[in-house]
Write an enzyme that holds these catalytic residues in place. Structure first.
Site, PDB file in Angstrom:
ATOM      1  CG  HIS A   1     -18.743   3.948 -10.198  1.00  0.00           C
ATOM      2  ND1 HIS A   1     -19.915   4.683 -10.130  1.00  0.00           N
ATOM      3  CD2 HIS A   1     -18.770   3.133  -9.201  1.00  0.00           C
ATOM      4  CE1 HIS A   1     -20.403   4.438  -9.097  1.00  0.00           C
ATOM      5  NE2 HIS A   1     -19.611   3.476  -8.299  1.00  0.00           N
TER       6      HIS A   1
ATOM      7  CG  ASP B   1       2.838   6.865  -4.702  1.00  0.00           C
ATOM      8  OD1 ASP B   1       2.003   6.661  -5.568  1.00  0.00           O
ATOM      9  OD2 ASP B   1       2.834   8.259  -4.160  1.00  0.00           O
TER      10      ASP B   1
ATOM     11  CG  ASP C   1      -2.117   0.679   0.988  1.00  0.00           C
ATOM     12  OD1 ASP C   1      -3.260  -0.131   0.788  1.00  0.00           O
ATOM     13  OD2 ASP C   1      -2.300   1.949   0.989  1.00  0.00           O
TER      14      ASP C   1
ATOM     15  N   GLY D   1      -5.027  -1.336  -5.224  1.00  0.00           N
ATOM     16  CA  GLY D   1      -4.561  -0.205  -5.191  1.00  0.00           C
ATOM     17  C   GLY D   1      -5.014   0.935  -5.931  1.00  0.00           C
TER      18      GLY D   1
ATOM     19  CB  SER E   1     -15.452   0.248 -10.690  1.00  0.00           C
ATOM     20  OG  SER E   1     -16.450   1.069  -9.873  1.00  0.00           O
TER      21      SER E   1
ATOM     22  CE1 TYR F   1     -12.476   4.290  -8.410  1.00  0.00           C
ATOM     23  CE2 TYR F   1     -14.940   3.827  -8.924  1.00  0.00           C
ATOM     24  CZ  TYR F   1     -13.757   3.536  -8.397  1.00  0.00           C
ATOM     25  OH  TYR F   1     -13.696   1.968  -7.736  1.00  0.00           O
TER      26      TYR F   1
ATOM     27  NE  ARG G   1     -25.536   2.400  -7.340  1.00  0.00           N
ATOM     28  CZ  ARG G   1     -24.264   2.226  -7.151  1.00  0.00           C
ATOM     29  NH1 ARG G   1     -24.078   2.112  -5.658  1.00  0.00           N
ATOM     30  NH2 ARG G   1     -23.237   1.951  -7.870  1.00  0.00           N
TER      31      ARG G   1
ATOM     32  CE  LYS H   1     -11.089   1.249 -10.079  1.00  0.00           C
ATOM     33  NZ  LYS H   1      -9.788   0.534  -9.373  1.00  0.00           N
TER      34      LYS H   1
END
Ligand code: NAI
Ligand code: 15L
Length: 274
Positions: free
Chosen positions: A119, A57, A39, A78, A117, A142, A180, A146
């Site tokens: 999304h 990172d 992480d 991550g 995701s 976001y 939802r 993805k």
């Protein structure tokens, strides 16, 4: 050495300090020889004998290259996990995923399970039945990041033979939080089943699947589940009485579109508006 080991492999878990990293750490650790945890920051607490940690990172290309050394398979969690301004998303979710795939190529890593995701398709109307073959409709930066990760997975399979399973995860929480989630919920136990299935399936090539529990109201198809052997066991239906009326204000994009609350975020920079 982990006593339950069946697979002589070293696996890497990125985002290990996060919510889902914490949920996946123990079952992944039981399924491989060594589990490398990573992480941005160091993890709290002691490591088990079969675990090691390497803080990194994702925006640092050289550090990611070192992180992948000796790694057979990756569960890549991550990154920024919610909708944010583009400048906050890009270093981990765009540059970081490039660094990861490039480091995997150099290290000879065989498979990446990428936490994509829902999304990616959050711009579709609620109730629309979707399969992974439907055109993407990201609901923000976001979701777009993805989609970039899914594209990276495709590129590195086609060009370099690195296998990927891109998991378009739904709402991976201990319990469904709202109405939802009667459609989008992925229980923690089903998440563990899904990720282990994606790691253990004999051949996956480059595969994208939705990650959701067996909710009767789910919007997403089970395409790809049989290929990896995923069979969800849980359902959000048991929480209907508690969360069925907990919804976004009627008529708003949050209530109308699959992405829910993420449709209520942005635009972020008022300086660009006339
Ligand atoms: P989280 O936000 O709890 O964990 C993400 C982890 O990534 C954090 O520990 C954070 O420190 C780390 N991270 C962020 N930027 C980094 C960087 N530059 N370098 C290294 N590490 C960095 O998120 P959560 O809920 O555990 O989700 C895990 C993954 O699954 C994320 O990629 C998220 O986008 C994805 N996902 C999660 C869903 C959910 O319902 N929790 C649903 C769909 C996708
Ligand atoms: C995600 O991709 C997020 O990481 C998570 O925080 C939830 O918002 C989830 O999607 C969701 O759509 O419920």
């Amino acid at each position: 050495m982990n006593p339950d080991v069946k697979t002589p492999s070293t696996w890497l878990l990125t985002g290990a300090a996060g919510t889902l990293g914490t949920v996946l750490r123990a079952p992944l650790g039981r399924a491989c020889r060594r589990l490398r945890l990573s992480d941005r920051l160091a993890l709290d607490g002691a490591l088990d004998a079969h675990e090691e940690q390497q803080p990194c990172d994702l925006a640092n290309r050289a550090a990611v290259k070192a992180l992948l050394q000796g790694v057979d398979a990756v569960v890549h969690l991550g990154g920024i996990s919610v909708e944010r301004p583009y400048e906050q998303i890009a270093p981990a979710n765009v540059d970081g995923v490039f660094h990861l795939y490039e480091a995997a190529r150099l290290a000879g890593t065989r498979r990446i399970v990428f936490a994509s995701s829902n999304h990616v398709t959050g711009g579709y109307a609620r109730g629309t039945a979707l399969s992974p073959q439907d055109p993407p409709r990201p609901d923000g930066y976001y979701g777009l990041s993805k989609l970039f990760g899914e594209g990276m997975a495709r590129l590195y399979w086609d060009r370099y033979g690195i296998e990927s399973v891109c998991l378009r995860l739904g709402t991976a929480t201990a319990e469904p939080p709202d109405a939802r989630a009667l459609s989008t919920w992925l229980s923690h136990a089903d998440l563990q089943r899904l990720v282990l299935a994606a790691l253990r399936a004999p051949k996956v090539g480059c595969l994208t699947v939705y990650g959701v529990s067996a909710n009767p109201e789910r919007w997403w198809s089970e395409d790809g589940w049989s290929q990896i052997g995923y069979s969800p066991q849980d359902s959000a239906e048991a929480w209907r009485a508690r969360v069925g009326t907990m919804d976004f204000p009627a008529g708003t994009p949050m209530a109308q579109l699959q992405g829910g609350s993420f449709l209520g975020l942005g635009p972020f920079d008022a300086r660009d508006e006339a």
